[in-house]
Each structure stands twice: as C-alpha cells, then as structure tokens.
Design an enzyme around this catalytic site. Structure first.
Site, PDB file in Angstrom:
ATOM      1  N   HIS A  54       0.870  -1.174   0.000  1.00  0.00           N
ATOM      2  CA  HIS A  54       0.000   0.000   0.000  1.00  0.00           C
ATOM      3  C   HIS A  54       0.914   1.233   0.000  1.00  0.00           C
ATOM      4  O   HIS A  54       2.025   1.175   0.522  1.00  0.00           O
ATOM      5  CB  HIS A  54      -0.830  -0.050   1.284  1.00  0.00           C
ATOM      6  CG  HIS A  54      -1.905   0.976   1.381  1.00  0.00           C
ATOM      7  ND1 HIS A  54      -1.672   2.257   1.798  1.00  0.00           N
ATOM      8  CD2 HIS A  54      -3.238   0.897   1.129  1.00  0.00           C
ATOM      9  CE1 HIS A  54      -2.814   2.928   1.804  1.00  0.00           C
ATOM     10  NE2 HIS A  54      -3.771   2.127   1.398  1.00  0.00           N
ATOM     11  N   ASP A 107       2.923  -4.563   7.646  1.00  0.00           N
ATOM     12  CA  ASP A 107       1.645  -3.896   7.446  1.00  0.00           C
ATOM     13  C   ASP A 107       0.545  -4.944   7.579  1.00  0.00           C
ATOM     14  O   ASP A 107       0.350  -5.768   6.683  1.00  0.00           O
ATOM     15  CB  ASP A 107       1.628  -3.250   6.062  1.00  0.00           C
ATOM     16  CG  ASP A 107       0.295  -2.578   5.758  1.00  0.00           C
ATOM     17  OD1 ASP A 107      -0.631  -2.690   6.586  1.00  0.00           O
ATOM     18  OD2 ASP A 107       0.188  -1.946   4.694  1.00  0.00           O
ATOM     19  N   CYS A 157      -4.855   2.422  -3.857  1.00  0.00           N
ATOM     20  CA  CYS A 157      -3.670   2.927  -3.145  1.00  0.00           C
ATOM     21  C   CYS A 157      -2.490   1.990  -3.308  1.00  0.00           C
ATOM     22  O   CYS A 157      -1.676   1.835  -2.390  1.00  0.00           O
ATOM     23  CB  CYS A 157      -3.943   3.144  -1.658  1.00  0.00           C
ATOM     24  SG  CYS A 157      -5.161   4.398  -1.358  1.00  0.00           S
ATOM     25  N   LYS A 174     -11.041  -1.097   9.423  1.00  0.00           N
ATOM     26  CA  LYS A 174     -11.118  -2.243   8.524  1.00  0.00           C
ATOM     27  C   LYS A 174     -11.534  -3.498   9.280  1.00  0.00           C
ATOM     28  O   LYS A 174     -11.594  -4.583   8.702  1.00  0.00           O
ATOM     29  CB  LYS A 174      -9.764  -2.474   7.846  1.00  0.00           C
ATOM     30  CG  LYS A 174      -9.410  -1.378   6.838  1.00  0.00           C
ATOM     31  CD  LYS A 174      -8.136  -1.704   6.108  1.00  0.00           C
ATOM     32  CE  LYS A 174      -7.481  -0.495   5.497  1.00  0.00           C
ATOM     33  NZ  LYS A 174      -8.166  -0.014   4.292  1.00  0.00           N
TER      34      LYS A 174
HETATM   35  C1  LIG Z   1      -2.587  -2.974   3.201  1.00  0.00           C
HETATM   36  C2  LIG Z   1      -2.980  -1.626   3.701  1.00  0.00           C
HETATM   37  N1  LIG Z   1      -2.087  -0.878   4.367  1.00  0.00           N
HETATM   38  C3  LIG Z   1      -2.389   0.324   4.855  1.00  0.00           C
HETATM   39  C4  LIG Z   1      -3.626   0.867   4.695  1.00  0.00           C
HETATM   40  C5  LIG Z   1      -3.881   2.237   5.235  1.00  0.00           C
HETATM   41  O1  LIG Z   1      -4.838   2.232   6.218  1.00  0.00           O
HETATM   42  P1  LIG Z   1      -5.462   3.599   6.747  1.00  0.00           P
HETATM   43  O2  LIG Z   1      -6.049   4.269   5.539  1.00  0.00           O
HETATM   44  O3  LIG Z   1      -6.491   3.179   7.712  1.00  0.00           O
HETATM   45  O4  LIG Z   1      -4.364   4.390   7.350  1.00  0.00           O
HETATM   46  C6  LIG Z   1      -4.601   0.126   4.005  1.00  0.00           C
HETATM   47  C7  LIG Z   1      -5.953   0.655   3.775  1.00  0.00           C
HETATM   48  O5  LIG Z   1      -6.245   1.509   2.992  1.00  0.00           O
HETATM   49  C8  LIG Z   1      -4.262  -1.132   3.495  1.00  0.00           C
HETATM   50  O6  LIG Z   1      -5.148  -1.867   2.820  1.00  0.00           O
END
Ligand SMILES: Cc1ncc(COP(=O)(O)O)c(C=O)c1O
Lengths: 400, 142
Positions: A114, A191, A354, A217
């Site tokens: 991400h 992550d 993303c 999530k």
């Molecule tokens: C794999 C992963 N990492 C990080 C994130 C970032 O999470 P957040 O937007 O809650 O900071 C997400 C979600 O968008 C994700 O799917």
C-alpha cells in the site's frame, strides 16, 4: 458460519450488498453503542482529571489498550495508538528509520505494498542515503521466500512488507521471511491492515518487530489504529511528536519523556475510538478469527467459480488466500463498470486501491475489487455474479 | 440500470469509440493543460489554440473511462469557433448542468447535453468534468 447481517444497522436500513471491506468495514451495533456509551456516560478526558468520571474514562481507555494487546499477543506497553495504519507505518519510518538508517543501508520493500508502506520509506531513504530494494514478485504477483532471499544482503537493515496484499489477497510467508531477516540483523515492519481483521494474529509467534493496523477495517471506527513495536525497540526510540501527556517533567530548556507507549501519544487521544476498536475485537473474537477467515475464503471460491463461467472476465488473483477478488471486465474501464454495480446497490471498489506500483506491475489502468467479510453471505456473492454478468452483457451490447 | 443505459446510449459511446480531434500538437501557439484524477487513473491533456479571441482548435489526449474520454472529444468539437468569453460561459453552464439539477439547461451545449445524465451518478462527476476544467484552464493561461 451464518452471515451476521442483522448486527449491522446499515444493512437493515437499506438494500446494500457491501463488497468494499478492504477499504473500510461496516460497523456493528455494539461498536456504535460502545462509543455512544462514552459520549453519553463519561465523555471526559483521560489521564488528567482526578474526579470519578475521568477515572472511569481512563479505566475504560486502559482496558481497551489491554484488549488490543491481548488480541495480538503483545504487552500493554507495546501497543501505541495512532490515527490508523498509515500513521503507524509512518511512525516507524520517521522514528526507527530516521534514527537508524545510514548511507548505503538497504530497505527491502515490495510492489505489493500500500502507498503508506512504501512512500514513507522512499522519503526516509532519500534523507538518509539508504537504498530501497524491491523484492521481485513471482509470476502470479506473490512475494516468495526465494525471491526475498535473492535481495536480502548484509546491507539490509529494514524489511517493510505487507502481511496480506489489499489488492491480491495473498498472505506473505512472513514466518519464514522474518527469521531470515533477523539472521542478517535487520528489523521487520509488517503492514497488517489486511490481516489483523481477517485471521488469527500473534506478534510474538510471528516475531515481527513493528506491526500496524487500522480500526476501520475490522468493524471498528475510523480515526484509530495501532502500532505494535517490541518493547526494547520502542524504548530506544526518540518520539516523533512532543506536547501534553507524553512528558514526565518539563523545564525551560528541555524535558523528559514518559515510558512507551505514552511517549508516542501526545495530546488527547481518540478515546471513543479506542473503546470502539476494543469492542470490535471482542465482537470478532466472539465469532473466532479462524471462522472469519474460512468464511471469507469460501465466499471467494464461490465468486471465482462463478466468474469463470462469465465471458470476458479477467481475474488477476485466482489463487488468493483471503476474501479479495481483483478483476476486470475486458475492454471496460473499471469506472464505467462500477456505475453499473452502483445502480444495483452493489458497492465495490474501482481504481488502483492505493497500490499504484502493483497496478503498474499488472500493466492495467485500474481494476475492480470485491472483498468479503462477516456480514456477506452466498446470496451476496450470487447477486454480485448476476450483476457482473449483466454488466458484461450491457457494455458489450452498446459497443465496448 | 435504465439511467445508465440512457447515459451511454447517446452521444457518449460514439465519441468514446470514435474520438474527434484526438492527439496533441507540438506547436507553441497551443496552450496545454493536463489534469489527473489519481483516485481513478483518469488522465487528460487538453490543448487550445486561440487567434484574435476566437478558439480555433481544441485537441485532447489521455486515458480514462468512457465518460472522461468522450467528454473531451465532445468538448473539442463544441468549442471550435467560439469566442473565449462564450467558451468560458459554456464551460460554466456545462459544470452547472452536471452539478446542479435545479438550474435550467443551456440548449447551446448541444451534444454536451448528453452528460446531464451524470447528475444521477454523483461518483462520476469528476470523470465528466476534468476535460472541461482543463480546457477552461488553457483559456485562462492564454
Ligand atoms: C494494506 C494496507 N495498508 C495500509 C492501509 C492504510 O490504512 P489507513 O487508511 O487506515 O491508514 C490500508 C488501507 O487503505 C491497506 O489496505
């Protein structure tokens, strides 16, 4: 398991097939009620007042952290509250990365990350002169142990990898990768934004050094996330932000900091959100994370089998390990397709999720993603398949 | 379903499949503006050539969904030979049509009226407007 639809107010108040959990999950009633309890019964600051209400708020907030620590197998002191996974992952790069990396050091990342687990490392690498090294992905887009070994060197100082890809639904073989990284003296940042909500997780068993996830999530609220860090590592770090609550003693020319986790948490924390996240964890634990995972993967299999009977569909992750389907209707831009789904009250995601590096790796402009959770059932999958079929027919008929 | 059908059946498919004035000019008398929508990957570049206050040519290129690409093509046809002031007024009327249901339609938008259906798909407003916004920017630059 039986899908838990009646526990989610949004699903009882409108027609909705919700297949975008990988972006954000829906919120169950008991989580909403827990947060309302805070605002209705003890809506005051924590750690500050010495009156009864503040004591109650502080006790609830403290219990919430303990719940989260127990959930991932960590100690209380190892759970730092953040705004979400993104800010937790940034915290690792901006503290550990900035304080330990030197010119010539290597940081291993992947194209499955991400944006919030690759951009912070890019920036820190630029500042420190460290080098980003990408694990070459296998043909199906996976991170394999072999590929990881091919980039692991004596210069590797940090390994930053996703536990589960938010686009491909692959589980990274971290049980094998982490010991290899440790043999080289590197630390590993995980992550877990897409694993913590969906499968049993034990940070000690995994031996992760840092690990991050988000509340929203996993049936919890937005605005809260967690950074787990091994106590010795957290203790050795200088905080990123300074101010109220994080200090022990303040003098005109400096101050001293509280112990972890508090030294990383300046200011009034997201109190209702912390309670909401703990309640979400109680909720998911009451179902059981093994059950959650099996349920989602069964729905994935049903979706995949159905998609295979529809012409002009490309599935990019037929071997996914979790409940995420990543696909396209051939010749139809995902943004065109997604409006068709929207009209039929099926919510899924179109875009690059993303994860532009992976979309580039796939060599497509964007994709459609459906993701399943505890409130989805086989009927949702069948509705989804029916809409895919009709969308495909519609777009082909008008000339796409 | 009906609404989507109406939206696509009209001008849009024709311009998506057979874009007019597509491809950029390597000519400094054109003003150029590129806009990307990072959330969905739409990426549009518009060029305009203005001579004595009249839009003489509009070119476009890029990638994106059918609404985005076709609206650039429709724009490029519609704006030819308009004065800069009239062209900017048409952009305003187009944006109003897509965002505000209650406003009266300007029939002079002609083929671009096909995009009024986008109102029923709020998530697609960006797709339908980036080419027109980029075009307005080229005129303001020039
Ligand atoms: C794999 C992963 N990492 C990080 C994130 C970032 O999470 P957040 O937007 O809650 O900071 C997400 C979600 O968008 C994700 O799917």
């Amino acid at each position: 398991m039986k899908a838990r639809k009646d526990e989610f107010p949004i699903l009882t108040s409108q027609r909705l097939v919700y297949l975008d959990t990988a972006a954000s999950s829906l919120t169950p009633k008991r989580v909403i009620e827990k947060m309302n309890e805070y605002y209705g019964e003890y809506p005051v600051n924590v750690h500050r007042g010495v009156y009864a209400l503040s004591h109650r708020a502080t006790e609830q907030y403290t219990n919430a952290r303990q719940t989260i620590a127990d959930f991932i197998g960590a100690a209380f002191e190892e759970v730092v509250f953040t705004r979400g996974a993104s800010s937790a992952l940034n915290l690792v790069a901006l503290t550990y990365g900035a304080q330990h990396l030197n010119s010539g050091d290597e940081v291993i990342v992947s194209e499955l990350e991400h944006h919030s687990h690759v951009l912070p490392w890019q920036q820190i690498a630029k500042k420190t002169g460290a080098k980003l090294i990408y694990v070459p992905l296998a043909k199906d887009g996976r991170i394999t142990v072999e590929a990881f070994k091919s980039v692991l060197t004596d210069k590797t100082k940090i390994v930053a990898l996703t536990h589960v890809s938010n686009v491909m639904g692959y589980v990274t073989p971290l049980e094998e990768i982490i010991p290899l990284a440790h043999e080289k003296g590197a630390i590993v940042s995980v992550d877990a934004a897409q694993s913590a909500p969906h499968m049993p997780l034990d940070v000690k068993q995994l031996d992760a050094d840092f690990l991050a996830f988000s509340g929203h999530k996993m049936c919890g609220p937005t605005g809260i996330g967690v950074l787990y860090g091994k106590r010795a590592l957290l203790e050795g770090l200088e905080p990123l932000e300074y101010g109220g609550d994080m200090n022990d003693n303040v003098e005109k020319d400096g101050g001293t900091w509280k112990d972890t986790p508090y030294k990383f948490e300046t200011g009034t924390p997201p109190i209702a959100e912390a309670l909401g996240l703990a309640e979400a964890i109680h909720y998911l634990s009451s179902i059981g994370f093994d059950t959650v995972r099996a349920h989602e993967h069964a729905l994935f299999k049903r979706a995949l089998a159905g998609l295979r009977t529809i012409p002009d569909i490309t599935v990019y992750n037929p071997e996914a390990d979790t409940g995420i389907v990543n696909f396209n209707i051939d010749g139809v831009h995902p943004h065109d397709a997604v409006s068709f789904f929207d009209e039929d009250h099926v919510a899924l995601r179109a875009g690059h999720h993303c994860a532009q590096l992976l979309i580039k790796w796939l060599a497509v402009p964007a994709t459609l993603r459906a993701s399943f959770y505890v409130y989805n059932d086989e009927r949702d999958v069948d509705t989804f398949l029916d809409v895919v079929r009709r969308a495909r027919d519609f777009f082909k008929e008008i000339g796409f | 379903m009906h609404q989507l059908e109406n939206l696509y059946r009209q001008i849009i498919m024709d311009h998506y499949k057979h874009p007019r004035n597509k491809g950029l000019k390597d000519d400094p008398t054109y003003q150029t503006r590129r806009i990307k929508n990072p959330s969905c990957g739409d990426d549009v570049t518009i060029q305009s050539k203005v001579v004595n206050g009249i839009v003489k040519d509009v070119r476009h290129d890029g990638s994106g969904c059918s609404i985005c690409c076709s609206s650039a093509s429709v724009l490029s046809q519609r704006m030819k030979d308009e004065t800069v002031d009239d062209a900017l007024a048409l952009v305003d009327d187009y944006l109003t049509m897509i965002i505000n249901k209650d406003k009266k339609l300007n029939e002079a938008l002609d083929d671009a009226l096909a995009y009024q259906g986008v109102r029923d798909f709020p998530a697609r407003v960006k797709c339908a407007t980036i080419a027109w916004k980029a075009f307005a920017d080229t005129l303001k630059k020039g």
